[in-house]
Scaffold this active site. Structure first.
Site, PDB file in Angstrom:
ATOM      1  N   ASP A 161       1.398  -8.806   8.946  1.00  0.00           N
ATOM      2  CA  ASP A 161       0.123  -8.122   9.155  1.00  0.00           C
ATOM      3  C   ASP A 161      -0.876  -8.738   8.188  1.00  0.00           C
ATOM      4  O   ASP A 161      -1.235  -8.153   7.175  1.00  0.00           O
ATOM      5  CB  ASP A 161       0.312  -6.626   8.892  1.00  0.00           C
ATOM      6  N   ASP A 184      -3.117  -1.658   3.951  1.00  0.00           N
ATOM      7  CA  ASP A 184      -3.773  -0.403   4.353  1.00  0.00           C
ATOM      8  C   ASP A 184      -2.753   0.655   4.775  1.00  0.00           C
ATOM      9  O   ASP A 184      -3.090   1.836   4.862  1.00  0.00           O
ATOM     10  CB  ASP A 184      -4.798  -0.652   5.460  1.00  0.00           C
ATOM     11  N   HIS A 201      -2.120  -1.197  14.783  1.00  0.00           N
ATOM     12  CA  HIS A 201      -0.928  -0.771  14.041  1.00  0.00           C
ATOM     13  C   HIS A 201       0.233  -0.424  14.967  1.00  0.00           C
ATOM     14  O   HIS A 201       1.381  -0.784  14.704  1.00  0.00           O
ATOM     15  CB  HIS A 201      -1.289   0.386  13.103  1.00  0.00           C
ATOM     16  N   GLU A 261      -6.931 -13.387   8.589  1.00  0.00           N
ATOM     17  CA  GLU A 261      -7.028 -14.689   9.256  1.00  0.00           C
ATOM     18  C   GLU A 261      -6.508 -15.785   8.326  1.00  0.00           C
ATOM     19  O   GLU A 261      -6.406 -15.572   7.128  1.00  0.00           O
ATOM     20  CB  GLU A 261      -8.493 -14.983   9.609  1.00  0.00           C
ATOM     21  N   ASP A 294       3.455 -11.837  -3.670  1.00  0.00           N
ATOM     22  CA  ASP A 294       3.173 -12.883  -2.693  1.00  0.00           C
ATOM     23  C   ASP A 294       4.240 -12.835  -1.594  1.00  0.00           C
ATOM     24  O   ASP A 294       5.425 -13.075  -1.856  1.00  0.00           O
ATOM     25  CB  ASP A 294       3.193 -14.231  -3.407  1.00  0.00           C
ATOM     26  N   GLY A 295       3.812 -12.514  -0.374  1.00  0.00           N
ATOM     27  CA  GLY A 295       4.755 -12.392   0.734  1.00  0.00           C
ATOM     28  C   GLY A 295       5.540 -13.671   0.985  1.00  0.00           C
ATOM     29  O   GLY A 295       6.731 -13.630   1.319  1.00  0.00           O
TER      30      GLY A 295
END
Lengths: 275, 275
Positions: free
Chosen positions: A155, A86, A62, A158, A137-138
């Site tokens: 961030d 998170d 982070h 995978e 949705d980014g």
């Protein structure tokens, strides 16, 4: 009875951690989500069978997503985090008083919900008034916000499952357009031991879009190989031109002003992947 | 049937690797020695249940023991390696033409024998005419050779079994006396995630003996936490005062002249352990 969580980081290699409790074991709309208690690393968030974060070593990832880029941009007022439900990257961003607003867009609301419940030391700043949390949705968010952000941080998990399209040239082009004229972005780009091809192809793609591209590394014990890379694409500011003496000391456990440039000095075999 | 080698790196955490063959499974006079074939990392030497080296990632450890110290001493003619029977550190030392003689003292001749047989790419330089191989107690060898070496490298196992007395203040005092007046030594000093106490106590001990003490790190995927530390004690030369531009490029896969100083820039929590 002893329970051990074993993650095959490749077909033939993995890590194993003794666990004492399973809090969540759920298929969300987007991915398999497990929240478990490990003896060695504390509470651990696992998505699609891959460790995302643990209470003990989360600070590395982070801090190393947030601080190098925020101390490269001279005035990072508007920041976007793609993924990162998170809240750990947001917590680090909130240490920068120059940031007026940070928007977090995670596609999976369950990650946010369970992180708030089981990872309070990580997710605690998601309720900061300078933070806006969107479950979305980014990829689409970036498409819809041209010329908006000073800094974008990717961030993601995978490049399998919901994050697959976050490792494409089209995504980097979208990020370029969502950034202001002097914007910078950073993305986690996996490890050089097992995913050399990925680092190479991301590097090639980002170089086609951004004039300044830099790769740096950090040690994360619960991530494959223990060496994680991050790729920065910048329109104007070069992280290697930052005057380290001008970086203020903030409260960290991994990042330091002294490490700002040293993190970009890569082992020879990694240097060769990205030159 | 699939066979997996699992190493508990702590009581509650470990790595696991698929293996295809066991070449050696033997109790020597000093330790348990296993030589196994792994799918992911190639042939692997395991002593007392701990990975010592693998064909795939061995270059990191061996380069990072040998080169930082050899490029800090201006004229490292006589070099001693304590431990290191696999020959990897010797191979790296042989890349330095200034070294006239390198003496390797390993207490366990079986490590040398099996490394020559099963790890030829690592052990190949043990027969170099500039190398003298002794099967002996390194602690005693040092005691018997005052004012002899320019550089001493301690390539030991963890401080259990035969290497236990290689992590004591008395050993560092012996090294000081075995070095010439401008000598330097380096030792592997484990990882900061699981062995913070060890790094701290070694650092304290070495500082009581040597005027210049520096700690650096390197990423080794098969070692606990993936982040390994090395501690250098020097009578005169400071690795941080080396002019990197004067370091010749040699054939490596990890070390570079650019990394010479950057490797000493530690994460904050490690910096705090050794300041």
């Amino acid at each position: 009875m002893e329970l051990w969580y074993t993650e095959k980081q490749t077909e033939n290699f993995g890590i194993t951690a003794k666990i004492t409790k399973t809090y969540v074991d759920e298929q969300t709309d987007f991915q398999k989500l497990d929240m478990i208690e490990t003896e060695e690393f504390g509470t651990m968030l696992v998505l699609d069978g891959m460790v995302m974060t643990t209470v003990k070593d989360e600070f590395v990832y982070h801090e190393m997503v947030a601080h190098p880029v925020l101390f490269t941009h001279p005035n990072p007022e508007h920041v976007l985090v793609v993924g990162g439900g998170d809240g750990g990257v947001i917590r680090e961003i909130m240490k920068h008083p120059k940031v007026k607003k940070a928007v977090l867009v995670d596609i999976d609301g369950k990650v946010i919900e369970y992180s708030k419940k089981y990872l309070p030391t990580i997710a605690g700043e998601l309720d900061n008034p300078r933070v806006e949390v969107l479950v979305n949705d980014g990829f689409m968010h970036i498409h819809d916000h041209k010329n908006t952000y000073d800094v974008i941080m990717v961030d993601s998990t995978e490049p399998v499952g919901p994050a697959a399209n976050l490792f494409t040239r089209g995504f980097y082009q979208g990020i370029y357009e969502a950034l202001k004229e002097d914007g910078i972005f950073v993305a986690q780009t996996d490890n050089p031991w097992f995913k050399a091809d990925l680092i190479q192809s991301v590097n090639k793609d980002v170089k086609e879009v951004f004039p300044i591209v830099r790769v740096y590394g950090a040690n994360i014990p619960t991530y494959p190989s223990g060496l994680w890379t991050f790729t920065m694409g910048s329109k104007k500011y070069d992280p290697l031109q930052v005057d380290e003496a001008s970086i203020p000391e903030i409260s960290t456990k991994y990042y330091t002003p002294r490490l700002h440039k040293a993190a970009f000095v890569l082992p020879k075999f990694v240097e060769d992947l990205v030159k």
